[in-house]
Design an enzyme around this catalytic site. Structure first.
Site, PDB file in Angstrom:
ATOM      1  N   GLU A 197       0.782  -1.227   0.000  1.00  0.00           N
ATOM      2  CA  GLU A 197       0.000   0.000   0.000  1.00  0.00           C
ATOM      3  C   GLU A 197       0.821   1.287   0.000  1.00  0.00           C
ATOM      4  OE1 GLU A 197      -3.381   0.410  -0.200  1.00  0.00           O
ATOM      5  OE2 GLU A 197      -3.475  -1.744  -0.610  1.00  0.00           O
ATOM      6  N   SER A 222     -56.007 -22.927  24.457  1.00  0.00           N
ATOM      7  CA  SER A 222     -56.049 -23.866  25.591  1.00  0.00           C
ATOM      8  C   SER A 222     -54.843 -23.792  26.518  1.00  0.00           C
ATOM      9  CB  SER A 222     -56.181 -25.294  25.061  1.00  0.00           C
ATOM     10  OG  SER A 222     -57.361 -25.385  24.315  1.00  0.00           O
TER      11      SER A 222
END
Lengths: 157, 770
Positions: free
Chosen positions: B189, B469
């Site tokens: 880089e 239920s």
């Protein structure tokens, strides 16, 4: 004769094999009695490490005891809660945790932890009697003196 | 004239001179103003650079961890689970298990080199342990050839609490990063990094030449310092002004800080990938994310792959674009060799290796959105969201990845199986699940959608659905507590009709549209009979039933309407779990908890949480109720459970009107599970609780492991005659459980006995009505 010796050795080895199987935490939790509680008299409790315990629980009790000696109550509670997750129905853990809660000034929570411990202690046993004596202390700390006295009377009776 | 001319010539010469002077003087003034402005700007930039670079450079999201897997003798642990947990924690199998993060399996014997980890109760060093499993339990645990009592594996990362930019990173120090990686980064880089002052004119010139030659943008001239400035201080806008600002800031950064400091910041800042909403920044996290290891453990090829990502994290993503990534890796390995960072032999070996990455969806790197949402909500009671998003806190939770994976896989399998029965149902069914520990209320798994990794509507917490239920046990508990009923009491399963406000009639029917006459009370629950339950509830009183809901820990408002008896109450699966938790724990009302502890980034404990709650019910009463729920699983609507798992188990199915919701709530000795299945558009399904929710529960518990419930120590079996009355020992009758301490002492042999409370029972006004 040789067969007998071989058979005896085999039987012994099988027995030895059986006895080497480590007890499960669940089995040991069932057998908890007053011997697993530290000595206690109002205001004072013996070392958390007292009594026989599952090795994992014993190691956490040892850490909790170290924390207790330095009055690191939160840290002690952390170890006791780890022990509770290993043996979630062990009254001896609730007993210690309740005492730590009491030191932290949370008598209400201490009371609930002892009530929880009582769920897993056989009724009218020495173990439940010991839990109730500490419970009376928690009630006192909340100013519920009459309830505490009545509980003590019940334990004594 | 001549003189005038002369004068005018002088004048005309003087005029430009004076204009020049004026212009010059203005220019000078402008330059001075410009210089002052530049100086002010530079001072401002300098302050900005120093302030941000000296202070906390990054907002660190809280890292959330699952529960650590505890190992101790006698612990339930199958080889499958241990293998899975090691894999999820990025452990690799290697003979000898010679360094942290490695393990070796030899039949039942496992050698695991556990990594060092900062637990909430202290940092623990790496430990090499030996675990022996037998019969799905830890048979022996050893360390340094001596028995060990308890060892925790390091917990898995399960997600972060991110600020809006979603940046995540694992900070590394320069010393922790292999020198070869740093060198590779520099030669790739910014070769002149150690020579320039922040900007490199040579680099810019080289880039310009390359770009002109190529006729397009192929190379940037930015130094590492400039790249850091761009990422750290500036936006992504490409303008000349921003470029100038970048250059000045780079110079200022170089002026104040050493190359090492800049390099370390760069290694942590750089963007290296994306995982869903999570932005992967820095080499520390990238190593973990792509290769499942710490940056120290990377090999040369892996280092080169990561360095390659700097140029374009998406373009060179080794998972999505492996060929491009390999090409770039090899190029960088070549640069490393050219620059004598590695030898030619090393380059060839590394280039010869295939590009291997860890699975991006593995447990150690994927997130658990439903659970995370709940954990975040619970954390926000004690912490500000901003602190959770920025302070790098470590959050230790109760999530059990093994259980979570079991429920996720079960939901997938079972919903696919259900949908395969009807073409119109394809992708229409949704689900939610809550799994907790029976005794502590620790949330072990949470599913908010069939797409477990979806950050969206969390049905486990937010869906409000009728519970059907699932309400029935509350009615039966109220009946048992009233002292007027036991499980053998006869109750009436006949049509019911209650007129409500406005003259509306409430006439519930049984699922089979039949009436069953007088039945033992336990059948009403086991067979989930609506008529019998409605009658029972009306007889004991709606107020009492509503009160029981509240005592069970439900915070929602329960209006005392008849329809609540059959579950016309809308609750989230999480609320249902809270209510059933009280039943499963024998009457201890406790908050369902996700957080164990919170520590700072440096490991100091901020909070730890332990069991809290209230023993609100008599445990014997809860064991009595549990008998009814065991019958549901034994011979009732959930009997399929005990056909596949060891009994007793406690469960209740639930199906709402027109089959819009299917539920199953049930527990074994260790875990409580609540499962909901339905459609988001609330349309009916051709399924019931038994056919849609039960299979997910069953599948989950089969995979995760199930333990039958222990014997109910507070109960004694006693005979009940045909009239539903308790009779003496040895008499003819059906055996039902009773709370031992409440059994009447004076029982005459084979004489019908009425419980003392039953004497006082008066006929309800409802009996006159129906």
């Amino acid at each position: 004769m040789a067969r007998l010796v071989v058979l005896s050795l085999l039987a012994l080895s099988v027995l030895a094999g059986c006895s080497a199987v480590p007890p499960t935490p669940e089995q040991q939790q069932e057998d908890v009695g007053p011997a697993q509680l530290p000595h206690w008299q109002p205001g004072m409790m013996g070392a958390f490490t007292q009594g026989q315990h599952h090795p994992a629980v014993a190691s956490l009790f040892a850490k909790a005891e170290q924390a207790r000696e330095q009055s690191h109550w939160r840290s002690a509670m952390t170890y006791l809660d780890q022990a509770r997750q290993i043996q979630p129905r062990n009254p001896a853990i609730f007993y210690r945790a309740a005492w730590v809660s009491l030191q932290m000034g949370d008598a209400r929570q201490a009371e609930q932890l002892l009530q929880r411990g009582l769920v897993f202690a056989p009724q009218n046993s020495e173990l439940s009697r010991r839990l109730k004596l500490l419970l009376a202390e928690c009630l006192d700390a909340q100013g519920r003196v009459m309830e505490a006295d009545s509980l003590r009377a019940q334990v004594a009776g | 004239m001549a003189a005038r001319k002369k004068t005018s010539a002088r004048k005309s010469n003087a005029a430009p001179q004076s204009r020049l002077r004026i212009a010059f003087s203005w220019l000078l003034r402008l330059a001075i103003v410009g210089m002052v402005a530049l100086a002010v700007w530079l001072v401002y930039l300098d302050a900005q650079v120093r302030q941000q670079f000296d202070g906390k450079k990054w907002t660190l999201p809280a890292k959330v961890y699952a529960r650590p897997l505890s190992l101790y003798p006698g612990q339930l642990l199958s080889a499958e689970q241990l293998q899975a947990e090691l894999k999820w924690a990025d452990y690799r199998e290697s003979r000898g298990a010679d360094r942290p993060g490695r393990y070796y399996r030899d039949g039942n014997r496992w050698i695991i080199y556990r990594r060092a980890f900062p637990f909430w109760d202290g940092r623990e060093p790496a430990r090499r342990i030996e675990v022996e499993l037998r019969d799905d339990r830890v048979y022996r645990l050893r360390e340094n050839n001596t028995d060990a009592a308890l060892i925790r594996m390091e917990p898995q990362y399960i997600g972060g609490i991110f600020p809006s930019h979603n940046e995540d990173r694992e900070l590394v120090r320069l010393d922790d990063v292999p020198p070869a990686l740093v060198a590779a980064l520099i030669v790739t880089e910014d070769k002149a990094f150690f020579e320039h002052w922040g900007i490199s004119f040579r680099g810019i010139a080289r880039a310009m030449v390359a770009n002109v030659k190529a006729g397009r943008f192929v190379q940037g001239g930015s130094t590492l310092t400039q790249q850091l400035v761009k990422n750290f201080f500036l936006t992504n806008k490409r303008t000349l002004a921003r470029k100038i600002q970048e250059a000045f800031m780079a110079l200022l950064l170089e002026l104040h800080y050493s190359k090492e400091e800049i390099l370390q910041a760069y290694l942590n800042e750089v963007y290296l990938g994306q995982a869903g909403r999570r932005s992967i920044n820095g080499f520390g996290l990238a190593a973990r994310f792509y290769f499942g290891k710490s940056v120290k453990e990377l090999d040369l090829g892996e280092m080169a792959t990561l360095v390659g990502l700097v140029k374009g994290a998406s373009y060179y993503n080794p998972r999505r674009n492996p060929e491009r990534a390999k090409e770039r890796r090899d190029l960088i390995l070549g640069l490393m060799s050219e620059n004598n960072i590695i030898s030619d032999a090393q380059r060839m070996r590394a280039q010869g290796k295939p590009l291997l990455t860890a699975d991006s969806n593995r447990a150690g790197q994927r997130e658990y959105p439903a659970f995370l949402e709940l954990a975040r909500k619970q954390l926000q009671r004690d912490y500000r969201l901003e602190d959770l998003q920025t302070e790098g806190l470590h959050i230790f939770t109760t999530l059990d990845p093994w259980m979570q994976h079991a429920v996720e896989a079960a939901a997938q399998r079972q919903l696919n199986a259900l949908e395969s029965r009807s073409a119109t149902l394809k992708n229409k069914l949704e689900t939610a699940a809550v799994i907790t520990s029976v005794d502590g209320g620790e949330v072990r798994a949470l599913l908010g959608s069939r797409r477990a990794e979806f950050f969206g509507f969390n049905r486990a917490l937010a869906a409000q659905r009728a519970i059907g239920s699932l309400a029935k046990p509350v009615v039966y508990l109220t009946a048992l507590e009233s002292g007027r009923y036991h499980w053998g009491s006869l109750i009436d399963d006949r049509p019911v009709s209650v007129s409500g406000p406005g003259g509306q009639l409430w006439q519930p029917q049984n699922y089979d549209h039949k009436s069953h006459g007088k039945i033992p009370m336990v059948d009403g629950l086991a067979r989930s009979l609506n008529q019998a339950t409605a009658r029972l509830g009306m007889t004991i009183g709606l107020g009492q039933v509503a009160d029981t809901f509240t005592r069970l820990g439900l915070q929602a408002d329960i209006p005392p309407y008849p329809s609540i008896l059959l579950g016309a109450i809308s609750l989230s699966p999480f609320e249902v779990a809270g209510m059933y938790q009280t039943i499963a724990s024998q009457g201890f009302v406790m908050p369902l908890r996700t957080i164990e502890a919170v520590t700072t980034a440096s490991g100091d404990t901020l909070s730890s949480y332990s069991l809290t709650g209230e023993q609100r019910f008599d445990p014997a009463m809860m064991q009595w109720l549990r008998y009814g729920l065991e019958q549901v699983a034994e011979r009732g609507t959930a009997r399929r459970l005990t056909q596949h798992l060891a009994a007793p188990l406690a469960a209740k199915t639930g199906t709402t009107d027109d089959q819009r919701d299917a539920w199953l709530a049930g527990f074994d000795n260790r875990h409580l599970g609540v499962i909901w299945v339905g459609r988001d558009d609330n349309k009916p399904m051709p399924f019931t609780g038994s056919s849609a929710a039960l299979p997910i529960w069953l599948d989950t518990f089969r995979t995760a492991g199930s333990e039958p419930l222990p014997a109910a120590t507070a109960l004694t079996m006693a005979p009940v005659n045909d009239q539903g009355q308790l009779v003496g020992k040895g008499c003819r009758g059906t055996l039902y459980p009773f709370i031992s301490s409440r059994l009447p002492q004076q029982l005459t042999e084979c004489e019908e006995v009425t419980l003392p409370e039953q004497k006082e029972e008066k006929k309800s006004w409802l009996d006159w009505l129906f």
